[in-house]
Design an enzyme around this catalytic site. Structure first.
Site, PDB file in Angstrom:
ATOM      1  N   ARG A  27       0.822  -1.448   0.271  1.00 58.85           N
ATOM      2  CA  ARG A  27       0.403  -0.001  -0.175  1.00 58.85           C
ATOM      3  C   ARG A  27       0.875   1.650   0.087  1.00 58.85           C
ATOM      4  O   ARG A  27       0.735   2.394  -0.359  1.00 58.85           O
ATOM      5  CB  ARG A  27      -0.701   0.617   1.042  1.00 58.85           C
ATOM      6  N   THR A  28       2.166   1.425   1.279  1.00 60.97           N
ATOM      7  CA  THR A  28       2.651   2.659   1.114  1.00 60.97           C
ATOM      8  C   THR A  28       3.814   2.386   0.052  1.00 60.97           C
ATOM      9  O   THR A  28       3.682   3.929  -0.567  1.00 60.97           O
ATOM     10  CB  THR A  28       3.552   2.498   2.561  1.00 60.97           C
TER      11      THR A  28
ATOM     12  N   LYS B  24      26.091  -4.719   3.496  1.00 57.36           N
ATOM     13  CA  LYS B  24      27.642  -4.355   3.438  1.00 57.36           C
ATOM     14  C   LYS B  24      27.819  -3.294   4.589  1.00 57.36           C
ATOM     15  O   LYS B  24      28.590  -3.198   4.973  1.00 57.36           O
ATOM     16  CB  LYS B  24      28.430  -3.907   2.242  1.00 57.36           C
TER      17      LYS B  24
ATOM     18  N   ARG C  44      11.532   3.363   4.206  1.00 55.90           N
ATOM     19  CA  ARG C  44      10.551   2.639   5.021  1.00 55.90           C
ATOM     20  C   ARG C  44      11.428   1.921   5.701  1.00 55.90           C
ATOM     21  O   ARG C  44      12.107   1.169   4.889  1.00 55.90           O
ATOM     22  CB  ARG C  44       8.822   1.341   4.956  1.00 55.90           C
TER      23      ARG C  44
ATOM     24  N   HIS D 176       4.433   6.722  11.037  1.00 53.22           N
ATOM     25  CA  HIS D 176       3.963   6.225   9.989  1.00 53.22           C
ATOM     26  C   HIS D 176       3.317   7.517   9.586  1.00 53.22           C
ATOM     27  O   HIS D 176       1.888   7.573   9.723  1.00 53.22           O
ATOM     28  CB  HIS D 176       3.214   4.864   9.836  1.00 53.22           C
TER      29      HIS D 176
END
Lengths: 321, 321, 321
Positions: free
Chosen positions: A66-67, A96, A118, A146
């Site tokens: 969704r996001t 790394k 995110r 969020h």
């Protein structure tokens, strides 16, 4: 444009609370406009010219449909080029041993304009913004913020009910771990006359810091295990799922949650003017039969995420030289 | 445009059999056109204007290079923006227990125009289409359908031989599990006078339902283990690989398949006017030395997938308001 | 355009050594131009017209942020459409046993113009190019070549110091396994008067083939474990990280490397006109406090990768009909 004066705050989008009611009003007007222009192919093509030549990086260290999709669609609709990874944890320099700061410093050299991300860990978006001249947009940082979800939740309430004050809001589900309920509760405290009922089992009730925040902002709230009683007077029902993937416990936290399902029985006691929201995805806490009820607005709410993110992207892009 | 009258069927692309010979003729003419315009950069730029402002979501729950790439290239060439995931099983809400219906309902709110998808389970594309106003394009649903592959297979035969009837078609390899042979056999039954020879070991022969279908549509067929005899009269050789990743058995199903290799010896008995097709990827069932034979058309066939998918995307987009 | 005459070599980008000093000079001038036009949105929009209608495939069989992102951003900025995978090892036909040759032959049928790729195995880029009419751009083939990194390293030296000859270059870190140091050393041997000091533990010193190459090209070099002595006369410091992910040994190869850290003490002995480069990501071999020193150019260097790749992409696209 009443939010113009505070536009400098929009360099980054890190927390829902960074937005004042005036700024939100401005963003909502823009989101309305983007929804309108999206209805016809001709106006869509006009909107494509808005930010042609800009580029957004999309870095997702955790799964998201969704996001990520709505941000990338929003960018694409505004003419912004998108480059990204859906699996940054494995396919980026993080594997790394690179710090988030180094990663972001490199991106700042790549002639791009925004970084939507995110992350798995709380605070990573803030750390990214601290070293970034390009706009950092927090698409969720672990158990932290969020912000774009909170803005689209508010937008949907305003769109559907015409106001953000004097509302009876019932929030249910896994309140202890739900990022979205925590954030929405704090945002509702910015508007006068709201009352929040938190419906859950004692183990999954809203945490003390939120209750303290509401008390400090003169926002009434109540905690209850009686869903039906809470629904009876609701203007807004904000329901959430058990985020089992965020729990690392042997205890079955779902015990008792089976009583909190929005189904035909719950719909009977809910006022006809109320709306039902859910950040999605849902599991069983809203029955599929509820979808056809006119009060069910959670799919509309998801779609609003696109238009709100177009407005937010437009703002941070306007802030670029 | 002889297919215009049936264009409503094109809201979704779910099964090869949804297309009538007339519709296919229309699509093939379009594919020819797209191949032609792709030869020069100036006409490519014109084609880019065709569907500017449209967006396609690309959701792949299973690995794919050919299908996903050719769909995304097709969209890009038509000016359609693409947003997607190559790993939907892990990086979408499916991992959080969301149903395919909910996922598709959300996408319907995102101002997009088509959803091309490959799923692990048969029937998922149909379930998606049942709740979708945006075009659902089935890029393979488990052991179910893979309609765009069937259309490009037919297109290649038509392009190379000039007709789709009265053909002697030899199909070989893992006929029991091959989605593409099953689909192509059913499509060939829509045209008169075709004869199919199925070449395989008894364990991997074509299944009863296909034989029944051919019988009902008056299409001649034969089963044999004698590859050379079958090749001798062939117009079309359609060869396939053992799909080992779809088998969950300890038994070595490859036993006997080593006899069914298109190599120099096989090429000797094959008529000079025949063509050799393969849905790719291949393993050893066509020797690398065969590639330089003028009858080898499998790379051309793969490329035809691009132009056929451009035609299909163009059709479903035209169907949008 | 002094490199015009040799432009045919640019059909593919496979090895740093394919570029002559004249070609590099031409590419560097272009990179300068792309950096300049990237500063304003108006000129960015002009650049977007350069290769509209072209498409680049991006196939990465190994993790990469920097290389993949900068190639995809470079393409996007030039108006080139991008389709790709960040996880080709798992999500392409390679998982079904397809050879790199077959994969590339199919891509050649897809109406695309370039294939940028990172592979796990040395030589895969050459094998791809051998069967490809579309441009193959090697984004790193295992322990083999990483030509665009070498070109951007040279570009940064030229940009910062104004010349590529008569330089005292100190290279440190894991010289035995570092693809970038090997490549840069060979490139510096194309220019007169350079001297290279290799600083490392004996176990991780530069390999014999490089020393032989330098000797054959009359380029002075020395091996030392005394970092401070080497830094004292440096024009360029090229520092690298231990590539632990490329080692399959129980021996701790990091022993002794803790002495080779560019920190405040090292900066004291380094001439004020020197520059510090690093291919990134870094771990601890350059302290974070070094970042604010004006001689630290490694983030600038990363950004130069974008403009160098725009120049390289522009060249291979110009070579298309």
């Amino acid at each position: 444009m009443p939010y113009k004066e505070e536009v400098v705050i929009m360099q980054h989008i890190l927390s829902a609370e960074q937005f004042s009611p005036d700024q939100l009003a401005g963003l909502f007007a823009q989101a309305d406009g983007f929804r309108e222009t999206d209805q016809a192919i001709a106006s869509r093509r006009d909107v494509l010219q808005t930010h042609t030549g800009r580029i957004m990086l999309s870095m997702f260290y955790e799964p998201s449909t969704r996001t990520r999709f709505s941000f990338e669609i929003a960018a694409t609709k505004l003419g912004i080029g998108v480059v990204g990874t859906e699996n940054a944890a494995e396919f980026s320099s993080a594997a790394k041993g690179e710090t988030i700061e180094d990663t972001v410093k490199v991106f700042n050299e790549y002639g791009v304009d925004a970084l939507s991300m995110r992350t798995k860990e709380e605070g990573h978006a803030d750390r990214a913004a601290a070293v970034s001249k390009i706009a950092v947009i927090n698409g969720g940082d672990g158990k932290g913020e969020h912000p774009t979800q909170a803005v689209l939740d508010l937008y949907t309430i305003k769109e559907q009910l015409g106001r953000l004050d004097g509302l009876n809001v019932v929030m249910g589900g896994d309140l202890a771990h739900g990022r979205t309920v925590r954030s929405l509760a704090k945002m509702l405290a910015k508007y006068p006359g709201n009352k929040i009922s938190f419906v859950s089992t004692p183990e999954l009730q809203i945490s003390e810091d939120i209750k303290l925040h509401l008390a400090e902002h003169d926002t009434d709230f109540a905690e209850t295990t009686d869903m039906y009683e809470a629904l009876r007077g609701a203007d807004v029902v904000y329901w959430t799922r058990l985020q089992l993937e965020r729990h690392r416990t042997d205890k079955d936290i779902s015990v008792g949650q089976e009583h909190f399902v929005i189904d035909a029985t719950a719909l009977e006691v809910l006022p006809s003017t109320a709306i039902i929201l859910h950040p999605l995805p849902r599991n069983k806490e809203i029955s599929a039969s509820t979808d056809s009820d006119p009060r069910a607005k959670y799919f509309r709410q998801a779609g609003n995420g696109l238009y709100v993110r177009m407005a937010l992207l437009d703002q941070v892009m306007k802030n670029r030289t």
